[in-house]
Design an enzyme around this catalytic site. Structure first.
Site: not given
Length: 177
Positions: A40, A59-61
């Site tokens: 993201s 940020m994430c996965t």
């Protein structure tokens, strides 16, 4: 006065429904190409939780896979403090390819999710209309296959978010993790 108020509320609801119907969906959407790992990169929203948590977001996965019945299993891993938190969501396909629905038992909300545009191997722009008993909100996500994305895609995300009525204060490029 009561009739006027109902008329205004009706027009407001009609406007919101019309705006929702004008959100495009990727032409010739190919669900199998959307699967895999995404990062993201951007998040925009006019929801209260976003305004409250915006300064903490990173940020994430997200890993997307197709279930046996053709829906999408979406698993996102978020940094939370010095640990990671996972959230699983099941996006149910609709009759329109590229459009999904999701109901959150945790928040009591219904989500109309649309893959607006993607080239599958670089970026994906996703718009969500969220309905709760307290009202509706809009969320736009920008996903990337890598932790960096071209300025053109970042600008497209910002432009599209503004087209959905979101302000610059409601648009965030997420810090890398």
């Amino acid at each position: 006065m009561h009739a006027t108020l109902l008329g205004v509320l009706g027009l407001t609801l009609l406007g919101a429904l019309h705006a929702q119907d004008t959100v495009p969906v990727q032409t010739d959407f190919q669900q199998d190409k959307l699967t895999g790992t995404w990062y993201s990169i951007g998040l925009a929203s006019n929801s209260n939780w976003f305004k409250e948590k915006k300064h903490l977001m990173k940020m994430c996965t997200t890993v997307i896979s197709v279930t046996a019945d053709g829906n999408l299993e979406v698993t996102s891993t978020y940094p939370k403090g010095d640990q990671c938190e996972k959230r699983n969501s099941l996006y149910t396909k609709t009759e329109q390819p590229g459009r999904f629905s999701y109901s959150s038992p945790r928040w009591g909300s219904k989500h109309d999710i649309r893959v607006v545009e993607t080239n599958y191997d670089e970026y994906a722009l996703v718009a969500t209309q969220i309905s709760k008993s307290t009202g509706t909100s809009t969320m736009v996500l920008l996903y990337s296959r890598t932790k960096e994305l071209s300025p053109e895609h970042l600008e497209r995300f910002t432009q599209f978010s503004r087209e959905q009525g979101l302000t610059d204060e409601e648009i965030l490029i997420l810090p890398r993790t």
